[in-house]
Design a protein around this motif. Structure first.
Motif, PDB file in Angstrom:
ATOM      1  N   VAL A 343     -55.363 -28.475 -45.686  1.00 25.22           N
ATOM      2  CA  VAL A 343     -55.086 -29.895 -45.944  1.00 25.22           C
ATOM      3  C   VAL A 343     -54.215 -30.057 -47.188  1.00 25.22           C
ATOM      4  O   VAL A 343     -53.272 -30.864 -47.211  1.00 25.22           O
ATOM      5  N   LEU A 346     -50.709 -29.251 -46.350  1.00 21.05           N
ATOM      6  CA  LEU A 346     -50.066 -30.347 -45.624  1.00 21.05           C
ATOM      7  C   LEU A 346     -49.628 -31.459 -46.563  1.00 21.05           C
ATOM      8  O   LEU A 346     -48.527 -32.005 -46.433  1.00 21.05           O
ATOM      9  N   GLN A 348     -48.833 -31.167 -49.573  1.00 21.52           N
ATOM     10  CA  GLN A 348     -47.734 -30.684 -50.390  1.00 21.52           C
ATOM     11  C   GLN A 348     -46.412 -30.637 -49.626  1.00 21.52           C
ATOM     12  O   GLN A 348     -45.396 -30.238 -50.182  1.00 21.52           O
ATOM     13  N   GLY A 349     -46.448 -31.044 -48.357  1.00 21.68           N
ATOM     14  CA  GLY A 349     -45.216 -31.130 -47.581  1.00 21.68           C
ATOM     15  C   GLY A 349     -44.914 -29.957 -46.686  1.00 21.68           C
ATOM     16  O   GLY A 349     -43.825 -29.895 -46.112  1.00 21.68           O
ATOM     17  N   HIS A 350     -45.849 -29.017 -46.546  1.00 21.05           N
ATOM     18  CA  HIS A 350     -45.610 -27.853 -45.687  1.00 21.05           C
ATOM     19  C   HIS A 350     -45.968 -28.215 -44.245  1.00 21.05           C
ATOM     20  O   HIS A 350     -47.012 -27.815 -43.722  1.00 21.05           O
ATOM     21  N   THR A 351     -45.107 -28.994 -43.620  1.00 17.48           N
ATOM     22  CA  THR A 351     -45.353 -29.456 -42.245  1.00 17.48           C
ATOM     23  C   THR A 351     -44.327 -28.887 -41.268  1.00 17.48           C
ATOM     24  O   THR A 351     -44.150 -29.431 -40.174  1.00 17.48           O
ATOM     25  N   GLU A 352     -43.695 -27.800 -41.654  1.00 16.94           N
ATOM     26  CA  GLU A 352     -42.632 -27.269 -40.791  1.00 16.94           C
ATOM     27  C   GLU A 352     -43.176 -26.784 -39.443  1.00 16.94           C
ATOM     28  O   GLU A 352     -42.456 -26.800 -38.437  1.00 16.94           O
ATOM     29  N   ASN A 353     -44.441 -26.375 -39.413  1.00 15.02           N
ATOM     30  CA  ASN A 353     -45.011 -25.908 -38.146  1.00 15.02           C
ATOM     31  C   ASN A 353     -45.410 -27.045 -37.215  1.00 15.02           C
ATOM     32  O   ASN A 353     -45.813 -26.797 -36.068  1.00 15.02           O
ATOM     33  N   PHE A 354     -45.353 -28.291 -37.708  1.00 17.36           N
ATOM     34  CA  PHE A 354     -45.735 -29.444 -36.900  1.00 17.36           C
ATOM     35  C   PHE A 354     -44.545 -30.333 -36.553  1.00 17.36           C
ATOM     36  O   PHE A 354     -44.737 -31.469 -36.128  1.00 17.36           O
ATOM     37  N   ASP A 355     -43.344 -29.834 -36.768  1.00 12.46           N
ATOM     38  CA  ASP A 355     -42.174 -30.628 -36.404  1.00 12.46           C
ATOM     39  C   ASP A 355     -42.183 -30.895 -34.901  1.00 12.46           C
ATOM     40  O   ASP A 355     -42.476 -30.004 -34.092  1.00 12.46           O
ATOM     41  N   ASN A 356     -41.849 -32.121 -34.524  1.00 11.36           N
ATOM     42  CA  ASN A 356     -41.892 -32.514 -33.113  1.00 11.36           C
ATOM     43  C   ASN A 356     -40.946 -31.696 -32.246  1.00 11.36           C
ATOM     44  O   ASN A 356     -41.165 -31.523 -31.051  1.00 11.36           O
ATOM     45  N   SER A 359     -42.762 -27.637 -32.506  1.00  9.35           N
ATOM     46  CA  SER A 359     -44.174 -27.296 -32.636  1.00  9.35           C
ATOM     47  C   SER A 359     -44.736 -26.658 -31.371  1.00  9.35           C
ATOM     48  O   SER A 359     -45.706 -25.895 -31.430  1.00  9.35           O
TER      49      SER A 359
END
Length: 408
Positions: A343, A346, A348-356, A359
């Motif tokens: 969490v 997430l 901290q902005g590490h959402t590259e694995n959840f890009d639409n 993903s």
């Protein structure tokens, strides 16, 4: 003068056929005839839609098993309300029944009635959509008629339920047999590249599962009339007992012996070996940081762990329970650290694995990959039925089993 008062009870007028019809007739409703087109349109491909239907069916079967257990432990009518009342208290139960009576149930009944009304009046409007006021009036009449039938007599309402279930099963049989005939004649074009154009985004998958589960709705209806069953033991066969005891009670000695033999000789040893080897890999990993641990070392550590745990369980139930509690707390803390760390990452902005866009990139949608993934996932959840193997050792089984089944 006799001061004893007779307890008010519901009449037991619901037999096995009526119980089956109550579940089957309610599940096979308007949803199964209308949801498939929405599931296919949302998920985008025939193959993926079949996977969605299969997954929804498995989820409903598992939930039905849990409700069957609940029906044996809490033998009162009321379904979710009575279970939450017994496990969480009157406040939470009141919130459930308040929202169910005012919002959930009326919305569900309205949706089913409108679907029925559209089918009922479609014959009179073959070239255009039927008027909305007419559809609403027919739906309202259907609700009033069915409510009246259920209020007048339980036996009569069950006869109506059985009749409609037979009609709907026959209609489904015609559709299924027609589909098989079409396949036998070579119409298999929809199974060529059956997963092409599949929508793998969260939103389409969620809507497809919602439509599928809505069409399966009704599997929990029997628990609302538990006290009206004539002979609840055939309908609720198998209470909170171990798997071997359930096999013995339902299928006899031969099947129970075959189950116990395979369980003791194959299933349990294989499961214990897998868990012990996994533990051994984690234990010896710090000593082999630069290379893979020798197989002999892993096997020796795993064997030692099995022998120690076996000895502890044989010596004292209380000591084994204490060790179980300590290890559970340690594992929960480890999981909490992993989840909180994720969490924080997430936020901290590490959402590259959840890009639409990527993903779901590289997803394997073939049957073999999906089956292996589900097998691994279910194996990691294994252990949910362990409490049933020591039901007779519980201090207060009525409380423990209520909570355990409710958590399931």
């Amino acid at each position: 003068m006799d001061d004893t008062t007779e307890k008010l009870n519901l009449k037991r007028e619901l037999g096995l056929v009526g119980a089956v019809s109550l579940i089957g007739g309610t599940m096979i409703g308007s949803g199964i005839f209308m949801s498939p087109q929405m599931v296919l349109y949302t998920i985008g491909s025939p193959g993926a839609s079949l996977v969605v239907w299969a997954c929804c069916g498995v989820l409903v079967i598992l939930a039905s098993f849990c409700y069957a257990e609940l029906g044996t432990v809490i033998t009162e009518s009321g379904g979710e309300y009575i279970y939450i009342l017994r496990t969480s208290g009157p406040v939470v139960a009141f919130m459930l029944i308040f929202s169910s009576v005012l919002f959930v149930r009326p919305a569900g009944v309205a949706g089913i009635s409108l679907s029925f009304a559209q089918y009922a009046v479609a014959f009179f409007y073959p070239d255009c959509p039927p008027p909305v006021p007419l559809v609403k009036c027919v739906a309202a009449v259907a609700i009033v008629v069915l409510a009246t039938v259920n209020c007048l007599n339980v036996r009569f309402s069950m006869s109506v339920q059985v009749f409609f279930m037979v009609v709907k099963v026959l209609a489904l049989a015609v559709i299924i047999i027609g589909g098989l005939v079409m396949l036998a004649r070579g119409h298999t074009e929809h199974f060529e590249d059956s997963f092409e154009n599949t929508n793998l985004a969260i939103n389409p998958i969620g809507i497809a599962f919602y439509q599928g589960l809505w069409s399966y709705d009704g599997w929990n209806n029997l628990n609302y009339v538990t006290e009206e069953l004539k002979r609840p033991e055939p309908c609720w066969r198998g209470s909170a007992t171990p798997n071997w005891a359930q096999s013995y009670q339902t299928a006899g000695k031969v099947v129970a012996f075959m189950f116990v033999l395979s369980f003791i000789a194959v299933m349990r040893p294989a499961s214990a070996t897998g868990v012990a080897l996994s533990l051994a890999e984690y234990v010896v990993a710090p000593f082999y940081s630069d290379c893979t641990a020798p197989q002999l070392v892993l096997k020796l550590v795993a064997a030692a762990a099995i022998m120690v745990l076996t000895a502890v369980n044989c010596l004292s139930v209380r000591l084994a329970t204490t060790i179980q509690v300590v290890s559970m707390v340690v594992k929960l803390l480890a999981l909490a650290v992993i989840i909180l760390g994720g969490v924080v990452m997430l936020f901290q902005g590490h959402t590259e694995n959840f890009d639409n866009d990527n993903s779901f990139e590289g997803t394997y949608v073939d049957v073999s990959s999906i089956g292996i993934a589900f097998y691994q996932g279910l194996w990691s959840f294994d252990g949910w039925n362990t409490l049933n193997y020591l039901t007779e050792e519980l201090k207060h089984p009525e409380v423990r089993v209520y909570c355990f089944l409710f958590v399931q």
